[in-house]
Write an enzyme that holds these catalytic residues in place. Structure first.
Site, PDB file in Angstrom:
ATOM      1  N   LYS A  54      50.206  -9.142  38.746  1.00  0.00           N
ATOM      2  CA  LYS A  54      51.691  -8.783  39.458  1.00  0.00           C
ATOM      3  C   LYS A  54      51.498  -7.971  40.572  1.00  0.00           C
ATOM      4  O   LYS A  54      51.933  -8.278  41.527  1.00  0.00           O
ATOM      5  CB  LYS A  54      52.341  -7.914  38.284  1.00  0.00           C
ATOM      6  CG  LYS A  54      52.899  -9.058  37.203  1.00  0.00           C
ATOM      7  CD  LYS A  54      53.553  -8.072  35.974  1.00  0.00           C
ATOM      8  CE  LYS A  54      53.961  -8.947  35.240  1.00  0.00           C
ATOM      9  NZ  LYS A  54      54.533  -8.503  33.797  1.00  0.00           N
ATOM     10  N   GLN A  98      55.733  -2.608  31.190  1.00  0.00           N
ATOM     11  CA  GLN A  98      54.819  -3.589  30.808  1.00  0.00           C
ATOM     12  C   GLN A  98      55.198  -3.598  29.217  1.00  0.00           C
ATOM     13  O   GLN A  98      55.011  -2.507  28.686  1.00  0.00           O
ATOM     14  CB  GLN A  98      53.594  -3.620  31.070  1.00  0.00           C
ATOM     15  CG  GLN A  98      52.574  -4.879  30.593  1.00  0.00           C
ATOM     16  CD  GLN A  98      53.000  -6.239  31.242  1.00  0.00           C
ATOM     17  OE1 GLN A  98      53.386  -6.242  32.481  1.00  0.00           O
ATOM     18  NE2 GLN A  98      53.184  -7.103  30.440  1.00  0.00           N
ATOM     19  N   ASP A 121      62.983  -6.854  34.976  1.00  0.00           N
ATOM     20  CA  ASP A 121      62.710  -7.733  33.959  1.00  0.00           C
ATOM     21  C   ASP A 121      64.251  -8.263  33.502  1.00  0.00           C
ATOM     22  O   ASP A 121      64.094  -9.119  32.699  1.00  0.00           O
ATOM     23  CB  ASP A 121      62.227  -6.982  33.097  1.00  0.00           C
ATOM     24  CG  ASP A 121      60.644  -7.150  32.939  1.00  0.00           C
ATOM     25  OD1 ASP A 121      60.389  -8.294  33.402  1.00  0.00           O
ATOM     26  OD2 ASP A 121      59.849  -6.539  32.255  1.00  0.00           O
TER      27      ASP A 121
END
Ligand code: NAP
Length: 300
Positions: A54, A98, A121
């Site tokens: 990422k 994460q 997200d």
């Protein structure tokens, strides 16, 4: 094999290229560089790999990448304090924590402490509600990537029968909302669904997000249907040598590709789209934060 292969790798490269063009324009015309902060707690090897790629791709499209690596035993209060600091930082437009988090941390509490406008997200309860009510939101990356590929393949999805197998909060449910938003007739199937093969057989669009290797065989697929395989499963591959493994999806690709009209492979289908959509979401968040027009085609 009759199906057209939907090349997620190429599509993701195209999306990243579009993001990079927009980022260059944002910098040039407005002096804004979108910034993505990724928070990793602990040393889960798979998470470390994801976070590394990422960060790399964020920089490649011209954005700023901020990585925060915290010890596995970090106290919840310290993690919440970091998120509060990132929420207030104007250089940070997107925040991703994460998952999974170590067991002592409350995932819901942590995710819901992110500013919804920076929740790239799309897991914050506000964004879930906004998506469910058809309002502007941050959309979870994996289903957004699936939607982009479906729109690209079909043009309009209006009136198509879509079956989503799997009802997780991160894939199945938001996928169903997005398909409904594009006027599909949507069925969500799960482990208690009766006659799953018959349910899947009536779909023009099948999205499989189950986590069971090659569970959906070709004879469940309506001829000509579009199959989006979200699953990523590692199975033994003795044919490659002792102890070797390979990746497969939730769909039995060889038999499904005989009957489907179009299909995503695993690997190289949905997977690469997820990070591309994370970058697209960060760009969208940066545009919204600065009251600028959102990039076209990169949001739901
Ligand atoms: P999850 O949270 O484990 O959810 C799996 C869903 O599948 C559940 O709703 C479950 O039903 C359903 N299910 C399980 N067994 C079933 C069966 N026999 N028949 C019908 N439905 C069944 O998984 P997830 O997080 O959504 O992930 C699904 C897959 O996508 C995994 O392979 C994961 O690795 C992959 N994934 C890929 C990406 C990507 O970037 N490509 C991103 C995220 C996830 P119940 O609710 O009834 O238990």
């Amino acid at each position: 094999m009759g199906a057209q292969i939907i090349d997620g790798k190429a599509f993701a490269a195209k999306v990243r290229g579009q993001v990079a063009d927009h980022v260059a324009r944002l910098k040039e015309s407005h002096g804004i560089t979108p910034g993505l902060a990724v928070v990793l707690v602990g040393e889960d090897p798979a998470s470390q790999v994801y976070v590394r790629s990422k960060g790399k791709m964020t920089v490649e499209v011209g954005m700023n990448s901020y990585e925060h690596k915290l010890d596995a035993d970090t106290a919840e209060a310290d993690l919440l304090a970091l998120i509060d600091q990132l929420n207030k930082d104007p250089a940070v437009h997107g925040i991703l924590v994460q998952l999974p988090l170590p067991g002592h941390l409350n995932e819901d509490l942590v995710i819901n402490s992110i500013d919804p406008a920076k929740d790239v997200d799309g897991f914050h309860i506000s964004n879930v509600g906004l998506l469910g009510t058809g309002q502007k939101s941050m959309v979870p990356c994996t289903p957004l990537g699936c939607l982009m590929m479906l729109r690209d393949h079909h043009g309009s999805l209006s009136g198509l029968d879509a079956v989503v197998v799997g009802r997780s909060n991160i894939v199945g449910k938001p996928m169903a909302q997005l398909l409904l938003g594009d006027s599909c007739t949507v069925t969500i199937a799960h482990s208690r669904t009766k006659d799953l093969p018959d349910v899947v057989r009536r779909a023009d669009i099948v999205v499989a997000a189950v986590g069971r290797p090659e569970m959906v065989p070709g004879d469940w697929i309506k001829p000509g249907a579009t199959v989006i395989d979200v699953g990523i499963n590692r199975i033994d591959a003795p044919e490659k040598g002792e102890g070797k493994t390979r990746l497969v999806g939730d769909v039995h690709y060889p038999s499904a590709a005989e009957v489907a009209g179009a299909i995503t492979p695993v690997p190289g289908g949905v997977g690469p789209m997820t990070i591309a959509c994370l970058l697209a979401n960060t760009l969208t968040a940066a545009s919204r934060a600065n009251d600028l027009q959102e990039p076209e085609g990169l949001t739901a």
